[in-house]
Design an enzyme around this catalytic site. Structure first.
Site, short mmCIF file in Angstrom:
data_model
loop_
_atom_site.label_atom_id
_atom_site.label_comp_id
_atom_site.label_asym_id
_atom_site.label_seq_id
_atom_site.Cartn_x
_atom_site.Cartn_y
_atom_site.Cartn_z
N ASP A 90 0.87 -1.16 0.00
CA ASP A 90 0.00 0.00 0.00
C ASP A 90 0.91 1.22 0.00
O ASP A 90 2.10 1.15 0.36
CB ASP A 90 -0.92 -0.02 1.23
N TRP A 91 0.37 2.35 -0.39
CA TRP A 91 1.19 3.54 -0.63
C TRP A 91 1.78 4.05 0.68
O TRP A 91 1.09 4.56 1.55
CB TRP A 91 0.36 4.59 -1.32
#
Length: 741
Positions: free
Chosen positions: A224-225
């Site tokens: 995930d970012w």
């Protein structure tokens, strides 16, 4: 997703460079080696691609959110919607869709629940499988997320989900396992959170041991970012691609770790191979290909999906569909500007606005339709004199339709809901209008359950639209007048009070830890086992017709059982019924199990007067449980109930099936208790015989057979008794018996 062209021809620096993003949404390209960049975008309910300057998003078709689509209980329809989203993603230049979201709704307060399907892992798995098939059938890669136990927004970047292995396997990993093994997504996204203290992004057991070794996943694991805590540890654990760009910082750490001998260069090239294979695959599958097997009109599909998502929760006195001559007043500002999606990264710039519910109803209803705002556009404040005028209009009408819902600020990525209540002004509006109107219908626009106890008994009908995308107004208008049939079913329980929910005491946790104290008893599993009240149960939804079930039969198959039954439409209208099969465990189960669990379902269109035989396959896994002592799935012997109905609490027909199963005996160790040794079918007799031979006086044998003694010391690990020189038990005796087994 293997590719014969490896990356060993790349330098270490080039290979490491492939393992982090080029920018916010793209991977790096190596043109000299035929490795293109890969563009990724969000898109759970429509293309959510940012414009290059981040001034907004690309216009796109806005479909219902995942929570609304789940109410269709129709993987085929989910697949059709996903295919259209994939086509628009490709047209915009993206090769990967960062969807579907598959996290379970552990609590109805989850702020991102509108992006997720259900509180049930089987329903989630079936719908997500449909989504992945729809996306990848168009040559676009699907990225399932957020793996795993990412069930809250509060402290989501670092919170540790403290969850038992059984709950992890039966609930939170289950849907991911099914989608990975059946749909073969090209990517899996590792979540921000920790699981039992370890960040998922650097948890080798989750990323490699389970995902790759057990399930056979061959694609790219992407973070995930901003989810990577330690890039080298994450890479070693099995996380291939870090997003977004770190401007070369992560690449340098990887190279340094190899040069210092702390990281095997083969690990770098292995992950680079996966990223390169993804890039080549997307270029081959997506470039210039022609859409196939997809709906030609996305706007019409958006309306259809919205209509199928709407759930008729209550319909006393058959107030719906509206009488064609009824004088109707529509109350509530959301009736002119309805919410149709949630906030955060998945938000879509809808190419076609949702439009007004009032106008959509006017187009279809033969009688008079008027409007009173009741509250302001924010949904949180009354307009001056608006309550009085709304009540006056309701008193003069035949039917009042009050449109309410969660305000924009209530549901979004980044934070959890504070409670389940509608704004107080909306609750007051419902009560006052219901008291004045001859008939009252409430339309709820929200991404999840809302509190209804202060008003649901005072109104005739309740309709839940979910966040149904750009087609919500046209779809709702058609259902209110009866041009469309309500066929949605709840994919999550609506509790009477928040305090009734199984996770109430432990969600969202504190001090960086969220204790999953409810274990496997998430949602209806907990509600139904406790037998507590609910406002509307899991699977609930009403229709305008009357459907009956009969002639149920359960037959064994190679992979489990086939449940068949006759579905008969006794009404005068066509309809669509969602047939739900629940499995009830044997009464003599050795562990506590849910009273019933969803094992299969079918969405069945059926004409007025028609009878159809429906078959629903139930896999063996639906009857199994995870045994923490054996560290694997087991099938207990006993009589299982196969109950078929319209919700977890409305079961209409059933059949019992005797299942042979396997009698599982856990392995014995010196840490096993005295009772576990004595109860073991082989070790127990052997232990008694060995003790009798070693101690002719019978003192030790008496201790092992005295009920009072067993009651007091039976729970001791047996090695604590073996150190006592006063009895005949010895560790060598126990070791010999264990070895003989």
């Amino acid at each position: 997703m293997s590719d014969d062209s490896g990356t060993h021809e790349l330098t270490l620096q080039q290979a490491a460079g492939l393992l982090s993003g080029a920018d916010m949404a793209s991977t790096k390209a190596v043109p000299s080696r035929g490795i293109p960049a890969v563009m990724m975008t969000d898109g759970s309910n429509g293309l959510a691609m940012n414009l290059p300057d981040f001034s907004g998003k690309v216009p796109a078709t806005c479909f219902p959110t995942s929570s609304a689509m789940a109410a269709t209980w129709d993987p085929e329809l989910v697949s059709r919607v996903a295919a259209r989203i994939a086509i628009e993603a490709r047209e915009a230049g993206a090769q990967v869709l960062l969807s579907p979201g598959m996290n379970l709704k552990r609590s109805p307060l989850g702020g991102r629940n509108f992006e997720y399907y259900s509180e049930d892992p089987h329903l989630t798995a079936e719908l997500a499988t449909g989504f992945v098939h729809g996306v990848q059938g168009q040559g676009i890669g699907a990225c399932v997320k957020h793996y795993v136990a990412n069930n809250q927004e509060t402290d989501r970047m670092r919170v540790s989900a403290e969850v038992s292995e059984r709950a992890l396997r039966e609930m939170y990993l289950h849907a991911f396992e099914q989608v990975v093994t059946r749909a073969r997504p090209w990517l899996v996204m590792a979540s921000y959170n920790r699981v039992n203290g370890t960040y998922v992004s650097q948890d080798e057991r989750l990323l490699t041991g389970i995902l790759r070794d057990e399930w056979g996943f061959g694609g790219v694991v992407v973070s995930d970012w901003g989810a990577v805590e330690n890039r080298v540890l994450a890479l070693s654990a099995g996380l291939d691609l870090e997003m977004p760009s770190t401007s070369g910082a992560s690449d340098a750490l990887v190279v340094q770790a190899v040069q210092e001998g702390a990281l095997d260069p083969e690990v770098v090239h292995r992950s680079a191979d996966r990223v390169a294979a993804l890039a080549r695959r997307t270029a081959h599958r997506g470039g210039g290909s022609t859409p196939h097997d997809a709906d030609p009109d996305p706007d019409a599909l958006a309306v259809l999906a919205a209509a199928r998502s709407i759930v008729l929760l209550q319909n006393d006195r058959d107030v719906l569909p509206l009488d064609s001559a009824a004088n109707v007043v529509v109350v509530g500002a959301f009736a002119h500007t309805p919410r149709f999606q949630g906030g955060g990264s998945a938000g879509v710039h809808a190419r076609v606005p949702a439009g007004s519910i009032v106008e959509a109803l006017e187009q279809r209803h033969a009688g008079r339709v008027t409007f009173a705002p009741g509250y302001d556009a924010s949904g949180t404040d009354l307009l001056e004199d608006s309550l009085e005028s709304a009540v006056t209009a309701a008193r003069a009408a035949d039917i009042a339709i009050v449109v309410v819902g969660s305000p924009e600020s209530a549901e979004s990525e980044g934070y959890d809901r504070a409670d389940l209540h509608l704004p107080s002004v909306q609750e007051q509006l419902i009560r006052d209008v219901a008291a004045a109107a001859p008939r009252c219908v409430v339309v709820v626009i929200a991404g999840g359950p809302v509190h209804t106890e202060t008003w649901r008994h005072e109104v005739d009908a309740i309709v839940a639209t979910g966040l149904a995308g750009q087609g919500v107004s046209q779809a709702l208008g058609a259902i209110l007048v009866g041009d469309s049939e309500p066929s949605g079913r709840l994919a999550e329980t609506w509790p009477v009070e928040l305090s009734d929910t199984p996770s109430y005491l432990s969600f969202p946790g504190e001090s960086g830890r969220s204790i999953y104290g409810e274990g496997i008893f998430v949602g209806y599993r907990g509600h139904d086992l406790a037998g507590g009240r609910v406002a509307f149960p899991f699977g609930h939804g009403l229709s305008y017709t009357s459907v009956e079930y009969s002639d149920v039969a359960v037959e064994p198959t190679d992979s489990g059982w086939a449940v068949s039954l006759v579905v008969h439409n006794r009404g005068r209208r066509p309809g669509r019924d969602v047939v739900q099969v629940y499995v009830e465990p044997p009464a003599e189960s050795p562990v506590r199990r849910a009273r019933r669990t969803l094992a299969g379902f079918a969405s069945v269109a059926i004409e007025a007067g028609e009878s159809r035989r429906v078959r629903i396959d139930v896999p063996t896994r639906a009857l199994e449980r995870w045994d923490e002592r054996l560290d694997r799935w087991v099938l207990d012997a006993g009589t299982y109930g196969f109950a078929v109905g319209r919700s977890s609490r409305q079961l209409l027909v059933r059949a019992d099936v005797d299942v042979a199963g396997v009698v599982e005996t856990p392995p014995l160790t010196l840490d096993s208790t005295l009772v576990e040794w004595l109860d073991h079918p082989s070790a127990g007799p052997a232990l008694r015989a060995a003790v009798a031979e070693a101690d002719p006086s019978g003192r030790t044998s008496g201790m092992l057979t005295n009920p009072v003694a067993i009651l007091m010391i039976g729970g001791l690990p047996i090695h604590r008794l073996a150190i006592d020189a006063g009895n005949a038990l010895t560790t060598s005796m126990l070791d010999d018996i264990a070895a003989s087994l």
